[in-house]
Design a protein around this motif. Structure first.
Motif, mmCIF file in Angstrom:
data_model
loop_
_atom_site.group_PDB
_atom_site.id
_atom_site.type_symbol
_atom_site.label_atom_id
_atom_site.label_comp_id
_atom_site.label_asym_id
_atom_site.label_seq_id
_atom_site.Cartn_x
_atom_site.Cartn_y
_atom_site.Cartn_z
ATOM 1 N N GLU A 73 -4.180 4.339 -19.166
ATOM 2 C CA GLU A 73 -3.367 3.980 -20.319
ATOM 3 C C GLU A 73 -3.224 2.464 -20.455
ATOM 4 N N GLY A 74 -3.040 2.041 -21.703
ATOM 5 C CA GLY A 74 -2.748 0.643 -21.985
ATOM 6 C C GLY A 74 -3.803 -0.310 -21.448
ATOM 7 N N GLN A 75 -3.340 -1.423 -20.884
ATOM 8 C CA GLN A 75 -4.236 -2.465 -20.368
ATOM 9 C C GLN A 75 -4.380 -2.410 -18.846
ATOM 10 N N LEU A 76 -4.013 -1.278 -18.250
ATOM 11 C CA LEU A 76 -4.069 -1.173 -16.789
ATOM 12 C C LEU A 76 -5.471 -1.421 -16.259
ATOM 13 N N GLY A 77 -6.478 -0.868 -16.922
ATOM 14 C CA GLY A 77 -7.847 -1.030 -16.458
ATOM 15 C C GLY A 77 -8.293 -2.480 -16.447
ATOM 16 N N LEU A 78 -7.954 -3.221 -17.494
ATOM 17 C CA LEU A 78 -8.322 -4.636 -17.551
ATOM 18 C C LEU A 78 -7.576 -5.421 -16.479
ATOM 19 N N TYR A 79 -6.317 -5.083 -16.288
ATOM 20 C CA TYR A 79 -5.520 -5.731 -15.241
ATOM 21 C C TYR A 79 -6.184 -5.548 -13.867
ATOM 22 N N LEU A 80 -6.574 -4.324 -13.539
ATOM 23 C CA LEU A 80 -7.221 -4.060 -12.255
ATOM 24 C C LEU A 80 -8.562 -4.778 -12.157
ATOM 25 N N SER A 81 -9.299 -4.816 -13.262
ATOM 26 C CA SER A 81 -10.629 -5.439 -13.264
ATOM 27 C C SER A 81 -10.563 -6.944 -13.041
ATOM 28 N N GLU B 287 7.557 7.274 -10.183
ATOM 29 C CA GLU B 287 6.905 6.240 -10.989
ATOM 30 C C GLU B 287 6.052 5.372 -10.082
ATOM 31 N N SER B 288 4.982 4.834 -10.633
ATOM 32 C CA SER B 288 4.078 3.996 -9.846
ATOM 33 C C SER B 288 4.707 2.628 -9.595
ATOM 34 N N CYS B 289 4.100 1.894 -8.679
ATOM 35 C CA CYS B 289 4.583 0.552 -8.348
ATOM 36 C C CYS B 289 4.452 -0.403 -9.530
ATOM 37 N N LEU B 290 3.664 -0.035 -10.539
ATOM 38 C CA LEU B 290 3.458 -0.898 -11.700
ATOM 39 C C LEU B 290 4.243 -0.457 -12.930
ATOM 40 N N SER B 291 4.882 0.697 -12.856
ATOM 41 C CA SER B 291 5.491 1.273 -14.060
ATOM 42 C C SER B 291 6.549 0.367 -14.679
ATOM 43 N N LYS B 292 7.328 -0.325 -13.861
ATOM 44 C CA LYS B 292 8.381 -1.171 -14.430
ATOM 45 C C LYS B 292 7.845 -2.441 -15.082
ATOM 46 N N TYR B 293 6.550 -2.693 -14.884
ATOM 47 C CA TYR B 293 5.926 -3.863 -15.504
ATOM 48 C C TYR B 293 4.996 -3.479 -16.658
ATOM 49 N N THR B 294 5.001 -2.206 -17.037
ATOM 50 C CA THR B 294 4.043 -1.717 -18.028
ATOM 51 C C THR B 294 4.080 -2.519 -19.330
ATOM 52 N N LYS B 295 5.265 -2.754 -19.850
ATOM 53 C CA LYS B 295 5.389 -3.473 -21.117
ATOM 54 C C LYS B 295 4.837 -4.884 -20.999
ATOM 55 N N GLN B 296 5.196 -5.586 -19.930
ATOM 56 C CA GLN B 296 4.700 -6.944 -19.717
ATOM 57 C C GLN B 296 3.188 -6.944 -19.511
ATOM 58 N N LEU B 297 2.710 -5.990 -18.712
ATOM 59 C CA LEU B 297 1.277 -5.910 -18.422
ATOM 60 C C LEU B 297 0.478 -5.709 -19.704
ATOM 61 N N ASP B 298 0.916 -4.754 -20.525
ATOM 62 C CA ASP B 298 0.198 -4.472 -21.772
ATOM 63 C C ASP B 298 0.235 -5.661 -22.722
ATOM 64 N N ARG C 71 -0.211 -16.116 -21.961
ATOM 65 C CA ARG C 71 0.835 -15.106 -22.128
ATOM 66 C C ARG C 71 1.590 -14.876 -20.819
ATOM 67 N N LEU C 72 0.876 -14.895 -19.714
ATOM 68 C CA LEU C 72 1.521 -14.748 -18.417
ATOM 69 C C LEU C 72 2.451 -15.930 -18.138
ATOM 70 N N LYS C 73 2.003 -17.116 -18.504
ATOM 71 C CA LYS C 73 2.847 -18.300 -18.326
ATOM 72 C C LYS C 73 4.085 -18.223 -19.198
ATOM 73 N N ASN C 74 3.904 -17.756 -20.424
ATOM 74 C CA ASN C 74 5.041 -17.625 -21.332
ATOM 75 C C ASN C 74 6.041 -16.573 -20.836
ATOM 76 N N ASP C 75 5.530 -15.520 -20.223
ATOM 77 C CA ASP C 75 6.398 -14.474 -19.692
ATOM 78 C C ASP C 75 7.317 -15.029 -18.597
ATOM 79 N N ASP C 76 6.736 -15.858 -17.747
ATOM 80 C CA ASP C 76 7.489 -16.620 -16.740
ATOM 81 C C ASP C 76 8.433 -15.755 -15.898
ATOM 82 N N SER C 77 7.974 -14.585 -15.520
ATOM 83 C CA SER C 77 8.755 -13.717 -14.638
ATOM 84 C C SER C 77 8.146 -13.763 -13.237
#
Length: 343
Positions: free
Chosen positions: A159-167, A223-234, A248-254
């Motif tokens: 789902e979402g951008q999980l695959g790109l994140y892992l890649s 829930e997976s270890c990434l579930s709470k970051y799903t919105k940010q990840l996508d 975008r990651l820099k702007n998120d600044d979390s």
């Protein structure tokens, strides 16, 4: 079994090229009338006759036990450019066979299943993770991109951008997270694998999914270890380019995004851009076209004085974990080079 010409693979394959080589060992276990049971040890050899027997004899399902080893256990002299290309081009047809096999394939993932060995189980219909399972696509850590049609399958199955994140990050997942993220279809304690195997091997035409569902131990509320970051990840990994993702990651600044930035900072800039482009292109492709494209990309990246050679040196041979990527920055990786990797 289809041959190379029937698959219409790239002309880089010689006509007399053998389908498989001595990298994945498949051999029959037991004398079963309704099942051809295979074990795959991901660092050893394959024999054509076993795959032919797989096609001819499996009546109900094919059961694969994926038990990959750490790459540090492989003899280092085998890690040269020509051998790596040899492994890559031989693997393509194995992925195709598993991905298009008509009967259900069940993979029991008991241990490491990284990179190519992840491809072995991810192409099948069912896969069972245990607490010992660890899988991922770490190719970018050594100056390559994920293979086995990964970008195609990730977009099809995850789902979402999980695959790109892992890649792009090379991050691996462990245990129940492999199931919770959608990579595996079921989760069972490793101590119960013999029971699962026995149930699957039982005579008759038992419902494979029903058997696996009965043994599945997943908490429906987990829930997976990434579930709470799903919105940010996508949001972050929906960027149009690697540079946009980083911004975008820099702007998120979390705390999460800063951790991801540290991961990306270790990756070859060339691998990041080529992997991102492959992900975009494979969205439009089928399995065979994706495998062909990744094979060509791998050949073009596995050259002397490349990031691949440097990545293998830094991560596997010298283990100083300080690769000198060339070029060292994203802005120096040209669009022309990225495009040429696919030709």
């Amino acid at each position: 079994m289809k041959n190379l010409s029937q698959l219409e693979l790239t002309s880089r394959w010689p006509k007399n090229h053998p389908m498989f080589d001595t990298r994945i060992n498949m051999y029959p276990i037991g004398n079963l009338k309704n099942l051809w049971c295979l074990r795959i040890d991901c660092d050893y050899g394959v024999k054509d006759e076993f795959l032919i027997n797989l096609c001819n004899n499996a009546k109900k399902l094919a059961l694969l036990t994926v038990t990959g080893t750490n790459i540090s256990d492989i003899e280092l002299e085998t890690l040269n450019i020509s051998n790596c290309i040899n492994v890559t081009d031989k693997s393509v047809l194995l992925y195709y066979l598993i991905g298009t096999y008509k009967r259900p394939i069940v993979s029991l993932i008991n241990g490491l299943a990284m990179g190519a060995s992840m491809g072995i189980f991810f192409h099948g219909k069912y896969s069972v993770a245990t607490e010992t399972t660890q899988c991922g696509v770490p190719e970018v850590l050594v100056g390559l991109i994920p293979g086995f049609g990964a970008s195609h399958l990730f977009q099809k199955k995850l789902e979402g951008q999980l695959g790109l994140y892992l890649s792009l990050t090379g991050r691996s997942l462990k245990g129940v997270d492999v199931k919770l993220t959608g990579i595996a279809t079921h989760y069972v304690s490793s101590s119960k694998l013999p029971e699962v195997t026995k149930a699957l091997l039982a005579p008759g035409d038992g419902d494979v999914k029903k058997i696996l569902d009965e043994y599945d131990e997943q908490d429906p509320h987990a829930e997976s270890c990434l579930s709470k970051y799903t919105k940010q990840l996508d949001e972050c990994f929906s960027g149009d380019s690697v540079e946009d993702i980083i911004q975008r990651l820099k702007n998120d600044d979390s705390e999460w995004s800063q951790g991801v930035l540290k991961l990306l900072d270790k990756i070859s800039p060339t691998s990041l851009k080529v992997a991102k482009k492959a992900f975009e292109k494979e969205k439009e492709l089928g399995l065979v076209e994706s495998l062909k494209m990744e094979f060509i990309v791998a050949q073009n990246m596995m050259i002397k004085k490349s990031d691949f050679e440097e990545g293998v040196r830094a991560q596997i041979i010298d283990k100083d974990y300080k690769p000198s990527w060339n070029p060292p920055t994203l802005d120096q990786v040209t669009d022309k080079y990225v495009e040429n990797c696919r030709n």
